[in-house]
Write an enzyme that holds these catalytic residues in place. Structure first.
Site, short mmCIF file in Angstrom:
data_model
loop_
_atom_site.label_atom_id
_atom_site.label_comp_id
_atom_site.label_asym_id
_atom_site.label_seq_id
_atom_site.Cartn_x
_atom_site.Cartn_y
_atom_site.Cartn_z
N ARG B 556 0.78 -1.23 0.00
CA ARG B 556 0.00 0.00 0.00
C ARG B 556 0.81 1.28 0.00
O ARG B 556 0.26 2.37 -0.23
CB ARG B 556 -0.93 0.02 1.22
CG ARG B 556 -0.19 0.09 2.55
CD ARG B 556 -1.14 -0.02 3.72
NE ARG B 556 -1.89 1.17 3.98
CZ ARG B 556 -1.40 2.26 4.58
NH1 ARG B 556 -0.13 2.30 4.96
NH2 ARG B 556 -2.16 3.31 4.78
N GLU B 756 3.95 -7.03 -3.30
CA GLU B 756 3.74 -8.47 -3.06
C GLU B 756 3.56 -9.27 -4.35
O GLU B 756 3.85 -10.46 -4.40
CB GLU B 756 2.51 -8.66 -2.18
CG GLU B 756 2.68 -8.10 -0.79
CD GLU B 756 1.35 -8.00 -0.07
OE1 GLU B 756 1.09 -8.87 0.76
OE2 GLU B 756 0.57 -7.07 -0.35
#
Lengths: 171, 805
Positions: B556, B756
């Site tokens: 994020r 990720e």
């Protein structure tokens, strides 16, 4: 009190005296006694290469060497490598080629790469890969480290490496 | 003392020339790191500091009968030896608050903390540990998660009791942990549509069972913490946490003090990857020792401890059934998983939150049901790890997709394209794919990897007699790319100041964990303010200075902290241009910032030098500084109790094609090449994003082929780098990455999160490639030579789902 051993050796080109316990490793001496923290503890058993130093021109894992065995030797750490032209070229290449992420393995790999180029100034990619296989890196996937060492090698040969071009699409 | 991490760019003082977006920008912290100057937590020592060590259980499951610390306390140089009895006010930690830092009545796994020592040196602390005598009464050991569900299974978490038989958490304390009635730590269920109807409409149904193994983060820098109290009882913690603001509150609760009295400084971190999202016992223990001794206490793990006592990726047994029409349109999907939670609950138990997204929404599936049970065992416990369940879910879903395609007689690419999501789609789970590059990812990776031709050619060689086979496999993934609102807020704050010399200090809540966030944030600010990177200093590591951020997770930071930094920079720009407009008469809208100057937007003509203009504001009769703040909260929603809702402001997509060589004589699988196509929204820092993707690919390679934390009956057999095999430099594949730029409307300059994504597809693509090479499908990870050899020679046991309901 346990016995202590007085030793004298060259550290990054300067004469150094130290008094160490027999069981103290070279890594502990460098970090805790002398205060040079660029050499890192990653595993303490010679498997990760984060503590790589040069002793009489050969790279070793400082965690596996007794401090007392530094007596009479010529020891160079990342702090010493930094001060050399090759260390400077490597640092510049590591920065410009994105070879550093968390950076914890980086000093050990810098020392190993310095030794690799010292002993083999014309190292090709496979040689570089073999040369740093004892150094673990969890962040980069090694590709940019290999590219950086190759770039430093090219600089030593007076060549500038060509940037790899990549395709970009717009969806 | 730790330094504030305040660095300027290694780029030097060249003026900004045009946009920095998409360029190869070296990391601002790289010169220090490459020269060994960076001070990690291991390198910091405070005056008066004591060194702490933890005594861990030598039993996997046992009652603690007695602990004798007298000899350890008598050792010269020892300042404190503590057990649970010394901290009756301790509280349970962790996601389910089922974990006391120091164990009271029983130990539940090998890692369990029984006592701790603070001493003048590490050596003395270790010697003292050896003098502590613990008497155990062994309990039955439970290490099979299936057995944990049996009605007569030993209970891992009965109500805790002290040595006196009374409740070990004193009545009246804020948290009274009463234990668990059975071994089920957590259940998560999700459903959409009508699975029975979907199945009835299927021409074909395939069922598979997969088994995923233990791996662990292997951060090169081992875990560590330094705790210090001032005379007023305020706590200063040097910590490598990825969530400083959440932990500030948790440590305050632990000590029953106001969170305002907890300050966390984050020294540079030797690798994170999700490992530092939870509080682990060593942190409270260091705090207890600091409180009891009144001295700073430093606690650093050994590598062996790091393997034994840090969290793992969660091992999972997974059953997956799907159906499709004869034309290859998916009709339903049903997934059940059993997670081995280990002895305590950390974030690992909540990975179904991510897994169900892949199950429900990577492809269009009208009817879907998902259920996970995480059960307690006496094994190591699982935490969060880059990808957060998605490596496991994608391994299953994407291997299964190849099985369906084969059963249908459709090639794997066409089958995926037929079911792939499109931009604009709102899935039944509520995810809104405002941008979606999945089909471009599929086509690009397939084309650049020459997938279809190789796929057909490899199959034709199955029985050609050559013992070395080639295979190619593909897998795609979906992951949050615009934060994840798993807390009520998913925001990040920024404070920005510009000094009299037009130097910017960017104070952000977002932590740098090696991924390069400080560089990309500085870059985004420079883009707004027309400044070179060398004009920005980033401050990001001290909760007394930085504004709130939820933490580094869910890929994020670039998205959330990036938008926050842009917001603060735009406010500064508005103020500067309004001032310039008042002085030169041109409308603010007709002015811009470029190369350290205010310029006319139309012509680029320089109107004011920025530093001079700012000084003229500062040293005027209306004296003012340029200082702005911005808090960015993404337009996502906290999912409802049914796990529905648009949890992220954007979604990232990728396809990876893996090419392998399988030596059928030895079972050795070599990953030859990875061709990836990633929908990243937009490339911001090309050097940084390549690094993230390459590193993720090699981490995925380790997950697929080499890494295996061998946990046998609760014993960890390989807590060292000799036997836990990380991928080394000679083993990496050729890597070809294409970026699909979908220019996300909410993303900073169009970008999505990518941290990720690259690790997620590899295991599935490798499984599909091994099948393409040999005709043998492997369903258990990792693909070690032994496992592959057994499978190739008919000696592998097929996996069964024998889990009680």
């Amino acid at each position: 009190m346990p016995a202590r051993i007085d030793i004298a050796f060259r550290l990054n080109g300067v004469g150094k005296r130290a008094s160490v316990a027999p069981e103290t490793s070279a890594l502990e001496m460098l970090r805790e006694v002398i205060g040079l923290t660029g050499t890192k503890y990653g595993c303490g058993e010679g498997e990760c290469g984060a503590c790589t130093i040069l002793v009489d021109g050969v790279t070793i894992n400082a965690c596996l060497m007794f401090a007392a065995d530094c007596d009479g030797r010529d020891v160079m750490t990342i702090e010493g490598v930094n001060a050399t032209p090759r260390g400077e070229a490597l640092r510049r290449a590591f920065v410009e080629h994105g070879a550093v992420q968390c950076g914890f393995c980086t000093p050990g790999i810098m020392v190993q790469a310095w030794h690799l180029l010292e002993s083999n100034p014309h190292a090709d990619q496979a040689t570089i890969q073999r040369g740093i296989e004892g150094n673990l890196c969890r962040c980069t996937g090694y590709k940019k480290i290999i590219e950086a060492v190759a770039a430093a090698e090219a600089v030593e040969r007076g060549q500038t490496p060509v940037e790899q071009s990549r395709e970009v699409q717009r969806g | 003392m730790a330094e504030l991490r305040a660095k300027t760019s290694p780029q030097g003082s060249d003026p900004a020339r045009g946009s920095l977006i998409g360029k190869r920008i070296p990391k601002m912290d790289a010169p220090d790191k490459a020269s060994g100057r960076t001070r990690y937590i291991h390198d910091i020592n405070l005056p008066g500091q004591l060194h702490a060590k933890i005594l861990r259980s030598s039993e996997r499951h046992a009652k603690i009968v007695s602990i004798d610390t007298r000899a350890a306390k008598a050792l010269p140089g020892v300042h404190a030896v503590i057990t649970a009895a010394d901290v009756p006010w301790q509280r349970p930690i962790g996601v389910a608050k089922d974990h006391l830092p120091l164990k009271t009545d029983r130990v539940r796994s090998l890692r369990d903390e029984i006592a701790a020592v603070a001493a003048d040196s590490v050596e003395i602390a270790e010697e003292a540990l050896g003098l502590i005598r613990v008497d155990y009464a062994p309990l039955p050991v439970l290490t099979d998660p299936v057995a944990a569900l049996a009605p007569d299974a030993p209970r891992i978490h009965p109500a805790p009791q002290g040595a006196d038989g009374g409740p070990s958490l004193k009545p009246g304390l804020p948290v009274a942990y009463t234990g668990k009635p059975d071994n089920v730590a957590m259940v998560m269920e999700y459903a959409q549509g009508d699975v029975a109807a979907g199945e009835a409409g299927s021409a074909l149904v395939v069922e598979d069972v997969f088994r995923l193994h233990y791996v662990t983060h292997c951060c090169l820098g081992v875990s560590g913490v330094i705790a210090e109290f001032d005379p007023s009882g305020n706590l200063l913690l040097y910590s490598n946490t990825q969530v400083p603001f959440l932990h500030k509150r948790e440590f305050a609760e632990l000590l029953d003090i106001d969170p305002g009295r907890v300050r966390i400084i984050q020294p540079p971190i030797g690798g994170g990857f999700g490992s530092k999202l939870d509080i682990y016992p060593f942190e409270p223990i260091a705090i207890f020792l600091a409180k009891i001794t009144g001295r700073p206490v430093k606690l650093v793990f050994t590598r062996e401890e790091e393997f034994l006592a840090s969290p793992t990726r969660q091992p999972v047994l997974l059953k997956l059934r799907s159906g499709c029409t004869k034309d290859g349109v998916l009709t339903f999907r049903e997934v059940e998983t059993l997670h081995d939670n280990g002895a305590y609950t950390s974030w690992g138990a909540t990975t179904p939150f991510v897994m169900m997204q892949t199950v429900s929404s990577l492809y269009r599936v009208p009817h879907c049901r998902y259920r996970t049970r995480a059960v307690y065992t006496n094994n190591p416990y699982a935490g969060s790890f880059r990808g957060y369940g998605n490596l496991q879910a994608t391994f299953a879903v994407e291997a299964h997709m190849d099985r369906l395609a084969e059963a249908l007689g459709i090639d794997p690419l066409e089958f995926r394209l037929k079911n792939a999501q499109d931009p604009g789609e709102v899935t039944p789970q509520g995810m809104h794919f405002k941008t979606c590059g999945l089909k471009d990812c599929l086509r690009t990776a397939a084309e650049r990897g020459d997938f279809l031709r190789k796929h057909a050619a490899n199959r034709a060689r199955w029985s050609d007699g050559d013992p070395v086979k080639r295979g190619v496999g593909m897998a795609s993934m979906l992951h949050v790319g615009g934060g994840a609102k798993i807390y009520p807020s998913d925001g990040c704050g920024t404070i920005l100041k510009i000094d009299d010399f037009a130097h910017v200090t960017l104070i952000t809540g977002a932590s740098e964990i090696g991924q390069g966030s400080e560089t990309v944030l500085a870059q985004l600010v420079c883009e707004e303010l027309g400044l070179p990177l060398s004009a920005v200093t980033v401050v990001n590591n001290d909760t007394d200075i930085t504004p709130w951020d939820v933490g580094v997770h869910a890929s994020r930071t670039t998205f959330i902290a990036g938008n926050s930094a842009i917001g603060a920079a735009r406010k500064a720009k508005d103020k500067i241009l309004a001032l310039a407009s008042s002085k030169c008469g041109d409308a603010a809208e007709a002015l811009d910032l470029a190369e350290g100057c205010v310029v006319k937007k139309a012509t680029g003509e320089r109107v004011f030098e920025l530093a001079k203009l700012i000084r003229s504001l500062h040293f005027s009769d209306k004296a003012e500084l340029v200082m702005t703040t911005h808090y960015y909260e993404p337009p996502s929603v906290h999912q409802d109790k049914q796990f529905k809702g648009d949890v992220s402001a954007a979604y990232a997509w990728a396809t990876q094609v893996c090419e392998v060589e399988v030596d059928t004589r030895t079972g050795i699988v070599r990953l030859v090449k990875v061709t990836g196509a990633h929908d990243v929204g937009r490339v911001l820092n090309r050097l940084g994003i390549e690094g993230q993707i390459e590193g993720g690919i090699v981490m995925g390679q380790g997950y697929a082929l080499t890494e295996n934390l061998m946990v046998e009956d609760g014993w960890v057999r390989n807590p060292n780098f000799r036997d836990y095999k990380l991928v080394t430099a000679p083993e990496i594949p050729e890597i070809d990455v294409s970026f699909i730029e979908t220019m996300d409307g909410e993303g900073p300059q169009g970008a999505k999160g990518v941290g990720e994504a690259p690790a997620i597809c590899i295991a599935a693509a490798v499984a599909n490639a091994i099948y393409n090479a040999t005709g043998v499908r492997l369903t258990s990870l990792p693909f070690t030579p032994e496992r592959v050899y057994r499978a190739l020679h008919g000696a592998a046991q097929p996996l069964e789902w024998n889990v009680p309901q």
